[in-house]
Design an enzyme around this catalytic site. Structure first.
Site, PDB file in Angstrom:
ATOM      1  N   LEU A 179       0.876  -1.167   0.000  1.00 50.64           N
ATOM      2  CA  LEU A 179       0.000   0.000   0.000  1.00 50.64           C
ATOM      3  C   LEU A 179       0.917   1.221   0.000  1.00 50.64           C
ATOM      4  O   LEU A 179       1.928   1.237   0.711  1.00 50.64           O
ATOM      5  CB  LEU A 179      -0.909   0.020   1.237  1.00 50.64           C
ATOM      6  CG  LEU A 179      -2.149  -0.879   1.216  1.00 50.64           C
ATOM      7  CD1 LEU A 179      -2.840  -0.833   2.575  1.00 50.64           C
ATOM      8  CD2 LEU A 179      -3.116  -0.456   0.114  1.00 50.64           C
ATOM      9  N   ASP A 180       0.557   2.226  -0.766  1.00 53.54           N
ATOM     10  CA  ASP A 180       1.370   3.435  -0.821  1.00 53.54           C
ATOM     11  C   ASP A 180       1.536   4.061   0.563  1.00 53.54           C
ATOM     12  O   ASP A 180       0.751   3.807   1.477  1.00 53.54           O
ATOM     13  CB  ASP A 180       0.723   4.474  -1.748  1.00 53.54           C
ATOM     14  CG  ASP A 180       0.634   4.009  -3.189  1.00 53.54           C
ATOM     15  OD1 ASP A 180       1.438   3.151  -3.564  1.00 53.54           O
ATOM     16  OD2 ASP A 180      -0.248   4.506  -3.899  1.00 53.54           O
TER      17      ASP A 180
END
Length: 242
Positions: free
Chosen positions: A104-105
């Protein structure tokens, strides 16, 4: 379990190197040299050693973390090279060496699975297996019917890649300035949803992953985690190998 798989799971060596250790007569099981590939062992009962050193096989563990904003998906220590906290910093009580499955960023939030089970991690991230992931996404601007249809049917990204059709696209809420949508994908390109928003001219303002397969972070505050249930682990593997 096959001996070479046990060695690989314990971090002794990658699978091929483990096979070379076995055929090179470096490995003993219960004191006896095991030089043939394919030998099956029980890591909970059998004593396995390599060049006289006992192999400690870690118990497989599985967690779901509700990843907060501002944390890096990395297993390389508690901070990354820029001094930012990693997801491992949120699991101080976990003694096993776990790593995040997928990414996930930095500014994205939500469901993140962490495990030391390389087989499950590989199955969940392999493009062929395509386990569903559902997101709540805040887009800048109001999405018209054409934009919603494009999200569902596939979008040409900046590098020419065309995304697979989405499993689901639905509007959760809209205001005069933005749109919250729920999107379910079976694809996991790097920064895919953010790139899809850019391609549409509707940049992503917020991104929350709400499920991976049937696993959610319901009941977990930002930064909290819990073990997966045996049923959740089974369902994930079944979905990954479908």
């Amino acid at each position: 379990m096959r001996l070479q798989k046990v060695l690989a799971s314990a971090g002794v060596a990658a699978r091929r190197k483990a096979e070379a250790l076995i055929t090179g007569r470096h490995v003993r099981v219960n004191g006896k040299i095991a030089s043939e590939l394919g030998v099956k062992v029980d890591p909970d009962r059998d004593e396995i050693s390599v060049d006289g050193k006992i192999v400690q096989v870690q118990k497989k563990v599985y967690f779901v973390l509700n990843k907060p904003d501002g944390v890096v998906c990395s297993a390389e220590g508690l901070k990354d090279g820029e001094g930012r906290p990693t997801v491992l910093s949120l699991l101080p009580a976990v003694t096993q060496r776990v790593y995040p499955v997928g990414r996930l960023d930095f500014h994205s939030r939500g469901v993140l699975i962490l495990t030391n089970d390389g087989e499950l991690a590989a199955a969940l991230t392999h493009p062929r297996h395509a386990v569903t992931k559902t997101y709540h996404v805040k887009f800048q601007g109001r999405l018209d019917e054409a934009a919603l249809a494009a999200l569902g049917q596939g979008i040409a990204l900046e590098d020419g890649t065309v995304t697979r059709p989405a499993e689901e696209v639905s509007v959760i809420k809209e205001t005069s300035t933005n749109t919250w949508a729920q999107i379910t994908l079976r694809q996991g390109l790097n920064r895919q949803i953010r790139r899809m928003g850019d391609a549409l001219g509707h940049p992503v303002l917020k991104l929350i992953r709400v499920s991976v397969g049937n696993v959610t972070a319901d009941g977990l505050d930002d930064g909290e985690f819990r073990p997966l249930t045996p049923t959740e682990v089974y369902d994930l593997m079944a979905a990954a190998l479908r």
